[in-house]
Design a protein around this motif. Sequence first.
Motif, short mmCIF file in Angstrom:
data_model
loop_
_atom_site.label_atom_id
_atom_site.label_comp_id
_atom_site.label_asym_id
_atom_site.label_seq_id
_atom_site.Cartn_x
_atom_site.Cartn_y
_atom_site.Cartn_z
N ASN A 33 35.98 45.88 43.11
CA ASN A 33 36.65 45.57 41.84
C ASN A 33 37.66 44.45 42.02
O ASN A 33 37.86 43.64 41.13
CB ASN A 33 37.32 46.81 41.27
CG ASN A 33 36.31 47.78 40.69
OD1 ASN A 33 35.23 47.38 40.28
ND2 ASN A 33 36.66 49.05 40.67
N THR A 84 29.42 36.47 42.92
CA THR A 84 28.75 37.76 43.09
C THR A 84 27.31 37.65 42.63
O THR A 84 27.01 37.06 41.60
CB THR A 84 29.47 38.87 42.31
OG1 THR A 84 29.50 38.53 40.93
CG2 THR A 84 30.90 39.05 42.79
N LYS A 135 35.39 41.05 42.26
CA LYS A 135 34.37 40.68 41.27
C LYS A 135 34.82 39.66 40.23
O LYS A 135 34.01 38.93 39.71
CB LYS A 135 33.78 41.91 40.60
CG LYS A 135 34.70 42.62 39.67
CD LYS A 135 33.98 43.80 39.05
CE LYS A 135 34.90 44.46 38.03
NZ LYS A 135 34.25 45.56 37.37
N ASP A 136 36.09 39.59 39.92
CA ASP A 136 36.57 38.62 38.93
C ASP A 136 37.37 37.49 39.55
O ASP A 136 37.96 36.69 38.84
CB ASP A 136 37.44 39.34 37.88
CG ASP A 136 36.63 40.32 37.05
OD1 ASP A 136 35.46 40.00 36.72
OD2 ASP A 136 37.14 41.40 36.74
N HIS A 137 37.37 37.41 40.87
CA HIS A 137 38.12 36.35 41.55
C HIS A 137 37.42 35.01 41.34
O HIS A 137 36.19 34.92 41.39
CB HIS A 137 38.23 36.66 43.05
CG HIS A 137 39.21 35.81 43.77
ND1 HIS A 137 38.93 34.52 44.16
CD2 HIS A 137 40.48 36.07 44.17
CE1 HIS A 137 39.98 34.01 44.76
NE2 HIS A 137 40.94 34.94 44.79
N GLU A 138 38.20 33.95 41.10
CA GLU A 138 37.61 32.64 40.78
C GLU A 138 36.86 32.00 41.95
O GLU A 138 36.00 31.15 41.74
CB GLU A 138 38.69 31.68 40.28
CG GLU A 138 39.73 31.31 41.33
CD GLU A 138 40.82 30.43 40.77
OE1 GLU A 138 41.06 30.45 39.57
OE2 GLU A 138 41.44 29.71 41.58
#
Length: 85
Positions: A11, A21, A14-17
């Motif tokens: 988690n 993924t 998954k949204d890291h720039e």
Amino acid sequence: MYGYVCDFPSNLLKDHERVITLPHLGASTAEAEDNCAIMVAEQVKDFLTNGNIRYSVNFPDVAPRREQPIVWSVANIPTCRTCSA
């Protein structure tokens, strides 16, 4: 390192720039599942027929020399008094 590529992102990642993924594709299609099932059946048959072990995760490949084929005998005798645990 510019970025990170993975197919099992946490988690946190998954949204890291700088993280790319991707989906994990291992046996995720009907065709892949069928092929895996066929491969497992063939390997079990090869083990029962010849004693061969192939592609084990935690055991080396084994192909014993045999003079005669292995013969397996399985009996289900529910009334066997000497067989009870």
